[in-house]
Design a protein around this motif. Sequence first.
Motif: not given
Lengths: 113, 117
Positions: A35, A42-43, A90, A97-102, A104-106
């Motif tokens: 991203y 936003g992203l 980022f 999927t479907p557990r789409y929790e992402q 993130f790096g710093p």
Amino acid sequence: NAGVTQTPKFRILKIGQSMTLQCAQDMNHNYMYWYRQDPGMGLKLIYYSVGAGITDKGEVPNGYNVSRSTTEDFPLRLELAAPSQTSVYFCASSYSTPRYEQYFGPGTRLTVT
Amino acid sequence: AQSVTQPDIHITVSEGASLELRCNYSYGATPYLFWYVQSPGQGLQLLLKYFSGDTLVQGIKGFEAEFKRSQSSFNLRKPSVHWSDAAEYFCAVALRTGAGNNRKLIWGLGTSLAVNP
């Protein structure tokens, strides 16, 4: 377990230079994403990958390239840097999927002058 | 078109006050819903998520959110804000793409929260 790591943290490029932003994850996630984040915007998804050897374009792919030779690594390449690519980048990863929790790096803060 | 709206660009609250951040989505089917927080200079961290079941979900750091299908909303709440809650908050919706379980994530533009001492 380091999660998602990104290098470098900061970088200044001159117009026309090239560089690779590194991203690695140690969670055995299939999905990885790049991203860019600009103030108030936003992203925006640049590229994503659903597994080693498989990549696809996101919303704003122009000026970037990616590769995914391993599950762990997902580098982002800028070939001819332009001022419009000044942004915070980022990398993220997730299970399939479907557990789409992402996760993130710093981030990498890139300035092109 | 599928979209996520966070109507409030910037909110300021006093420490100890209650907080509600709004999120509305446009999507015909049942969405998967997320709230992320981004502290200054940091990456994004998941606060909470809703997939199904109880429409009131609890997250980390004392946050909760309520899914209201009739209003297409997933508002984030906290009863008493701490100074450390000052950050950018993003709502995101995972929308189904085509057949199977594939979904893509649509992000809101974020709400910036400032906390007065």
